[in-house]
Scaffold this motif. Structure first.
Motif, short mmCIF file in Angstrom:
data_model
loop_
_atom_site.label_atom_id
_atom_site.label_comp_id
_atom_site.label_asym_id
_atom_site.label_seq_id
_atom_site.Cartn_x
_atom_site.Cartn_y
_atom_site.Cartn_z
N MET A 126 0.83 -1.19 0.00
CA MET A 126 0.00 0.00 0.00
C MET A 126 0.88 1.26 0.00
SD MET A 126 -2.99 1.02 2.73
CE MET A 126 -3.69 -0.64 2.59
N PRO A 127 0.67 2.19 -0.95
CA PRO A 127 1.53 3.38 -1.04
C PRO A 127 1.62 4.19 0.25
CG PRO A 127 0.20 3.18 -3.01
CD PRO A 127 -0.30 2.13 -2.06
N SER A 128 0.55 4.26 1.03
CA SER A 128 0.59 5.01 2.28
C SER A 128 1.60 4.40 3.25
CB SER A 128 -0.79 5.07 2.93
OG SER A 128 -1.27 3.76 3.23
N MET A 149 1.64 -2.08 -8.16
CA MET A 149 0.77 -2.92 -8.98
C MET A 149 -0.49 -2.16 -9.37
SD MET A 149 -0.85 -5.48 -6.08
CE MET A 149 -1.87 -6.33 -7.28
N ASN A 150 -1.29 -2.78 -10.27
CA ASN A 150 -2.47 -2.11 -10.81
C ASN A 150 -3.50 -1.75 -9.73
OD1 ASN A 150 -3.08 -4.79 -10.31
ND2 ASN A 150 -4.18 -5.12 -12.23
N LEU A 157 -4.07 6.30 -6.17
CA LEU A 157 -3.21 6.97 -7.15
C LEU A 157 -2.49 8.19 -6.57
CD1 LEU A 157 -2.14 6.99 -10.00
CD2 LEU A 157 -4.15 8.34 -10.70
N ASP A 158 -3.16 8.99 -5.76
CA ASP A 158 -2.53 10.20 -5.22
C ASP A 158 -1.31 9.84 -4.35
OD1 ASP A 158 -4.32 11.80 -6.50
OD2 ASP A 158 -5.62 12.11 -4.75
N LEU A 178 1.00 1.26 -18.91
CA LEU A 178 -0.02 1.86 -19.77
C LEU A 178 -1.14 2.47 -18.94
CD1 LEU A 178 -0.29 -0.84 -22.61
CD2 LEU A 178 1.25 1.13 -22.46
N GLN A 179 -1.52 1.77 -17.88
CA GLN A 179 -2.58 2.25 -17.00
C GLN A 179 -2.17 3.53 -16.27
OE1 GLN A 179 -3.63 -0.59 -13.97
NE2 GLN A 179 -5.40 0.55 -13.26
N LEU A 180 -0.95 3.56 -15.78
CA LEU A 180 -0.46 4.72 -15.03
C LEU A 180 -0.30 5.95 -15.91
CD1 LEU A 180 0.67 5.84 -12.35
CD2 LEU A 180 2.91 4.93 -13.01
N SER A 181 0.06 5.75 -17.16
CA SER A 181 0.37 6.87 -18.07
C SER A 181 -0.78 7.25 -18.99
CB SER A 181 1.57 6.50 -18.93
OG SER A 181 1.24 5.39 -19.78
N ASN A 182 -1.79 6.37 -19.09
CA ASN A 182 -2.88 6.58 -20.06
C ASN A 182 -2.37 6.63 -21.49
OD1 ASN A 182 -5.13 6.73 -18.22
ND2 ASN A 182 -4.41 8.76 -17.61
N LYS A 183 -1.35 5.85 -21.77
CA LYS A 183 -0.80 5.75 -23.11
C LYS A 183 -1.02 4.34 -23.65
CE LYS A 183 0.75 9.95 -23.54
NZ LYS A 183 0.23 10.87 -24.59
#
Length: 304
Positions: A126-128, A149-150, A157-158, A178-183
């Motif tokens: 968990m990022p926190s 991970m996804n 995300l924040d 791809l998910q993180l960048s929206n590319k």
């Protein structure tokens, strides 16, 4: 120099087309710690388990030179448990059970002897909690490597972006990039992600290998083709363990040395998938490591 690893130590239940096991030793920090030990690093572990965690596993960690002073044991609670079922392609899987247990309120504690770490590995978590661990270090480590991970991209995300902004090397797979960048391509994605803060980015591409990115630099590394994939669980964590373990042992953060680290990471990941859980990474002999490393290096040179 010491390596500090913050991540999960867990029980896994795994079902693949090759078989099924229940409640075996798993967790991101477990794989990373064991693999990093092959590089003669001083490994300090931070994680949490419950009173149901067998002492034999702690003895196993200690056998591989892993310092468990930072492994918190909550006697009246249960260890984190995850179970999943892999599809025929071995890349897709369905989560069957996730029991956070002790992980739900995990507040990492940094023992004083761990404070002088030169390299910090933030395993998939968990990022926190990753942010919490960074904030408790009195001095910033020379190198921070982060895996994610996804699920965290979708739900945290924040906080994840805050972690990424403090990271030197981010490790993710192609779908996550791809998910993180929206590319729609990993090459376009790499530019976006590097603008988020990391100096280096590694995008894992499954059986196709991995790509190391730095601004204006790129290195494509091939994978080792295994005869039989038994269980993909932990392959990405083993990749991270070899990468950070090698860098910690050499203390060389140049792009050229990171290319060697990525090649070793692909090498060690190949051993992981050939058995359930950690079974196949406990006693890897040097001859096998060198053989696979040379094969990957040969493939890399021929693909130029």
């Amino acid at each position: 120099m010491s390596l500090l690893i913050v991540g999960t130590v867990a029980f896994d239940g795994i079902e693949t087309p090759r078989g099924k096991v229940d409640k075996i030793l798993g967790g991101s920090a477990t794989y990373i710690s064991i693999i990093s030990s092959y590089f003669n690093t001083t490994t300090n572990l931070i994680s949490v388990v419950g009173g149901d965690f067998p002492k034999k596993y702690i003895k196993l960690f200690e056998k591989y030179g892993i310092n468990c002073q930072g492994l918190e044991i909550k006697k009246n609670e249960k260890t984190f448990y995850w179970s999943g079922r892999y599809h025929l392609n071995m890349r897709s899987r369905d989560t069957i059970v996730t029991e956070l247990n002790v992980l739900e309120k995990f507040n990492p504690k940094i023992p004083d002897p761990y404070q002088d770490c030169k390299h910090l590995m933030l395993a998939n978590l968990m990022p926190s909690i990753q942010l919490n661990a960074i904030s408790k270090l009195k001095e910033r480590p020379k190198l921070i490597v982060t895996d994610t991970m996804n699920f965290w991209i979708e739900n945290c995300l924040d906080d994840l972006k805050k972690v990424i902004s403090m990271t030197d090397v981010l490790i993710i797979n192609d779908e996550e990039a791809l998910q993180l960048s929206n590319k729609s391509s990993i090459y376009d994605a790499s530019s976006i992600i590097l603008e988020m803060g990391p100096r280096f980015l590694i995008i894992k591409r499954g059986e196709s290998g991995a790509t190391l990115f730095k601004k204006n630099n790129r290195f494509d590394c091939c994978s080792f083709t295994v005869k039989s994939c038994i269980d993909p669980t932990g392959a990405g964590d083993s990749f991270a363990g070899a990468f950070v373990g090698y860098l910690n042992s050499t203390d060389d953060m140049s792009f050229e040395n990171m290319k060697k680290a990525v090649t070793l990471a692909c090498t060690f990941a190949s051993f992981t998938v050939e058995g359930f859980g950690i079974d196949n990474i406990l006693n890897i002999d040097n001859h096998s490591i060198e053989g696979r490393l040379k094969e990957i290096q040969t493939k890399n040179n021929s693909s130029k």
